[in-house]
Motif scaffolding. Structure first.
Motif, PDB file in Angstrom:
ATOM      1  N   ALA A 162      41.343   0.779   7.940  1.00 43.06           N
ATOM      2  CA  ALA A 162      41.278  -0.361   8.847  1.00 43.06           C
ATOM      3  C   ALA A 162      40.259  -0.178   9.967  1.00 43.06           C
ATOM      4  O   ALA A 162      40.074  -1.077  10.773  1.00 43.06           O
ATOM      5  N   PHE A 163      39.611   0.976  10.042  1.00 42.21           N
ATOM      6  CA  PHE A 163      38.669   1.230  11.127  1.00 42.21           C
ATOM      7  C   PHE A 163      37.282   1.530  10.579  1.00 42.21           C
ATOM      8  O   PHE A 163      37.141   1.838   9.399  1.00 42.21           O
ATOM      9  N   PRO A 164      36.249   1.426  11.426  1.00 40.51           N
ATOM     10  CA  PRO A 164      34.893   1.728  10.958  1.00 40.51           C
ATOM     11  C   PRO A 164      34.803   3.135  10.360  1.00 40.51           C
ATOM     12  O   PRO A 164      35.631   3.988  10.659  1.00 40.51           O
TER      13      PRO A 164
ATOM     14  N   GLN B 107      33.254   0.375  18.789  1.00 43.64           N
ATOM     15  CA  GLN B 107      33.861  -0.884  18.334  1.00 43.64           C
ATOM     16  C   GLN B 107      34.232  -1.688  19.579  1.00 43.64           C
ATOM     17  O   GLN B 107      34.885  -1.163  20.484  1.00 43.64           O
ATOM     18  N   PRO B 108      33.795  -2.972  19.654  1.00 39.15           N
ATOM     19  CA  PRO B 108      34.043  -3.732  20.885  1.00 39.15           C
ATOM     20  C   PRO B 108      35.523  -3.723  21.272  1.00 39.15           C
ATOM     21  O   PRO B 108      36.383  -3.994  20.437  1.00 39.15           O
ATOM     22  N   GLY B 109      35.796  -3.351  22.499  1.00 40.09           N
ATOM     23  CA  GLY B 109      37.165  -3.399  23.004  1.00 40.09           C
ATOM     24  C   GLY B 109      38.090  -2.304  22.524  1.00 40.09           C
ATOM     25  O   GLY B 109      39.273  -2.320  22.828  1.00 40.09           O
TER      26      GLY B 109
ATOM     27  N   GLU C 106      38.973   1.498  26.412  1.00 42.68           N
ATOM     28  CA  GLU C 106      38.727   0.903  27.715  1.00 42.68           C
ATOM     29  C   GLU C 106      37.602   1.618  28.461  1.00 42.68           C
ATOM     30  O   GLU C 106      36.738   0.985  29.056  1.00 42.68           O
TER      31      GLU C 106
END
Lengths: 236, 459
Positions: A158-160, A169-171, A174
């Protein structure tokens, strides 16, 4: 009266200016080790000899004079450490000897630019920066845990699929979104990154972490919570 | 007279200049901001349109895969699906959406790519796709075409000016903390929800859905409770003479291996120096899973060989006797050694244990045995069909300075292991490790060894 006043003003002005000059000098003060070679002498040659002596390359004495014996031991050190065996202690050799070429020899790990060719130093560095940004005030285990979460995402569909992809990854993080991760690295964060890269995972496979004291999406609580380390909750 | 007028006008003039200056500065700030916003939005649009094109291609290619017969066609199609699906996944993750919104879509695209790669490898090994593969491909095709339709809808809304990607970024930044899945970027959320019904996909690839949670093979014994764990942890750590150890807190971890984790503080009796330790033991059997110790490390005093000796001694004291060092990695003031288990002289690469040694005094700063405990068990090793000499003949003629070779057990795919001969050889300045299957002489793996001052790594 007026003369007196302007004299005081002038005095204050000098004080401020002088202070500034002193401060700006203080910033430049920790000078780099210069490039040393056969025939030179000085403190930096002593430093070189001392390190080579400590590590068993140089038989002694530590006299601050770069002679034949120093030359030979430096070449054997360079050969053992994958450096060009030229008998000249340049920035790369100094770095290999453990002398950082950065401004603060204590807190800065070696800059990434010294690594050449194939290495995973770039990944460790990137990871260390996010650890510094997200978990600067956490325990060492808490730092390794944050690193481990990022690396666990690499193995999740589910992740790059690249470290940079996950971190930027945007967002996603933080401290990356608000630029907080962009501050000087500590040795602790760097060590934590190295250990996470080597396989330490205090979370046992977590993919998410959050600080419950901060406003978080209620969605995160639907994940399977694994544990809490310091201020962070880790979940799958 | 004129001086009086000047005195009156001067403040006014200054005010005018100030206001004008502020206005100019503000305008400049505005234009700079606008420019940055546009360039950022352009990046988002590019990612979105790339995503669209890649998904479209995946859809078409999957339909082609359903009717292609020749292995040459198959390998061509699967290669392209693999590339396109991965590119689409990367595009999706560059959009200003969170993993809450795109997690399933992302996973779907990953699995489409990963599954194609698995089929590609099957085809390359001479096995054509079977009926089961065909059925899976058909499911993937249907799902991709729904995904494609939904993405096209979103595109239409963008083209009609109803949706603005830049807004997503602002929403993501602002709302994600509080609102989560209710994000107004409902378009993408709906697309993601559509994949809820997608069946679990099981195949031999790294991103396959796991059949079930694997249990730790190296763990035996009864379950321990939290009090036993505390005593166990205090018994496991290295006690330095004259140092007091106190447990600060202990808690459960529901990870791959259920465990207890404790934070300890050690106080030296003489110097009062404190060190912080974190230790975890498994709930089953109370085995040491990992520990980390943090302290400032002074300048390097001991050699790598010295450090390795310390690591070997430590492991043997902890009962890990049949292990051999395989590679190491150097960090700031410390070095991490990787060890693999051995069985009758065969190196078992899946069973790895790691030890960190401080380079100032040789103290053990950490151990990581989770992987080892997950996989370690007594293997039934097959008898090699090929001799060492026969395996050596399979190596590339370009390889020089070939080592004598040794028997190793290496992982293959996600669940399998094969017994292979390991050879080390060189080409120019590069060093390689080559693994030849002992039963059929197939080249199972080629690794490149990278030696630099950080250590020896394999790629």
């Amino acid at each position: 009266m007026n003369k007196y006043k302007s004299a005081v003003l002038l005095f204050i002005a000098f004080l401020v200016l002088g202070g500034f000059v002193i401060f700006s000098n203080a910033e430049k003060a920790p000078a780099q080790n210069r490039t040393v070679y056969w025939g030179l002498s000085g403190n930096d040659v002593s430093r070189l000899q001392q390190t080579l002596y400590d590590w068993g390359y140089y038989p002694g004495p530590v006299d601050g004079v770069f002679g034949n014996s120093t030359y030979r031991s430096l070449i054997s050190f360079q050969a053992n450490n994958g450096l060009a065996g030229d008998g000249v202690a340049g920035p790369a050799t100094w770095a290999a000897l453990g002398f950082s070429s950065g401004s603060d020899p204590d807190s800065q790990p070696e800059p990434v630019s010294v690594s050449r060719g194939v290495s995973n130093r770039d990944d460790t560095y990137l990871l260390a920066r996010v650890i510094e940004g997200e978990a600067a005030n956490e325990s060492f285990a808490g730092k390794v845990a944050v690193g481990a979460v990022i690396l666990n995402r690499l193995e999740s569909a589910a992740f790059p699929h690249s470290l940079a992809g996950i971190i930027y990854q945007p967002g996603a993080f933080e401290s990356v979104s608000n630029g907080q991760y962009d501050r000087p690295l500590t040795d602790d964060s760097f060590r934590a990154a190295t250990m996470a890269m080597s396989g330490w995972d205090p979370t046992g496979g977590a993919l998410f972490f959050w600080n419950p004291a901060k406003p978080v999406s209620p969605w995160v609580w639907t994940r399977n919570v694994i544990t809490q380390i310091g201020r962070h909750i880790f979940a799958r | 007279m004129s001086t009086i007028r000047w005195r009156r006008l001067l403040p006014l003039a200054i005010a005018v200049v100030l206001v004008g200056g502020i206005f100019l500065w503000g305008y400049q700030q505005y234009t700079v901001r606008k420019k940055l916003e546009v360039s950022l939005n352009n990046k988002y649009y590019r990612s979105f349109y790339d995503l669209l094109e890649n998904v479209q291609n995946v859809e078409v290619l999957l339909s082609k895969a359903l009717i292609a017969q020749a292995p040459e066609q198959d390998s061509k199609i699967f290669t392209e699906i693999w590339q396109r699906a991965n590119a689409a996944q990367a595009n999706l993750n560059q959009l200003p959406l969170t993993d809450i919104t795109t997690g399933r879509t992302s996973k779907f695209l990953t699995q489409v790519g990963d599954y194609s790669l698995t089929l590609l490898q099957k085809v390359a090994a001479g096995q054509p796709k079977c009926q089961k593969d065909w059925n899976t491909l058909q499911t993937l095709y249907k799902q991709t075409s729904t995904l494609n339709t939904k993405l096209q809808d979103t595109e239409r809304r963008i083209a009609e000016g109803k949706l603005y990607l830049g807004e997503l970024a602002q929403q993501t930044g602002r709302v994600v903390q509080k609102e989560g899945p209710k994000l107004a970027n409902g378009n993408f959320q709906k697309i993601d929800d559509n994949l809820k019904s997608f069946p679990t996909l099981i195949y031999d690839g790294p991103f396959s859905d796991k059949l079930e949670e694997k249990s730790a093979k190296g763990l035996t014994g009864a379950k321990i409770n939290i009090f036993q764990a505390k005593t166990r942890i205090l018994g496991l750590i290295e006690h330095k003479p004259g140092t007091k150890y106190t447990v600060e807190g202990i808690r459960k971890i529901e990870g791959k291996i259920p465990a207890f984790q404790a934070d300890l503080i050690s106080t030296s009796g003489s110097s009062g120096e404190k060190e912080r330790l974190s230790v975890a033991v498994s709930r089953q059997g109370g085995k040491l899973l990992w520990y980390t110790l943090s302290r400032k490390v002074a300048s390097n005093k001991i050699t790598l060989t010295g450090a390795r000796e310390k690591a070997v001694q430590f492991l043997s004291k902890k009962g890990y006797k049949n292990v051999t060092p395989i590679y190491y990695e150097q960090g700031t003031g410390m070095v991490v050694f990787n060890f693999a288990a051995t069985q009758n002289g065969v190196t078992l690469y899946p069973d790895q244990i790691k030890v960190t040694v401080a380079l100032d005094n040789g103290q053990i700063l950490g151990i990581e045995a989770t992987d080892y405990l997950m996989t370690h068990h007594q293997r039934i090793l097959p008898k090699p069909v090929l001799t060492l000499a026969q395996a050596r003949e399979k190596l590339s003629p370009h390889l020089t300075k070939i080592s004598s070779g040794r028997l190793t057990l290496i992982p293959r795919g996600t669940a399998n292991e094969v017994l292979a001969y390991e050879f080390r050889g060189e080409l120019d300045q590069d060093t390689f490790l080559i693994y030849i299957n002992t039963s059929n002489g197939k080249e199972e793996q080629v690794l490149r060894l990278v030696k630099n001052k950080e250590g020896i790594l394999t790629f």
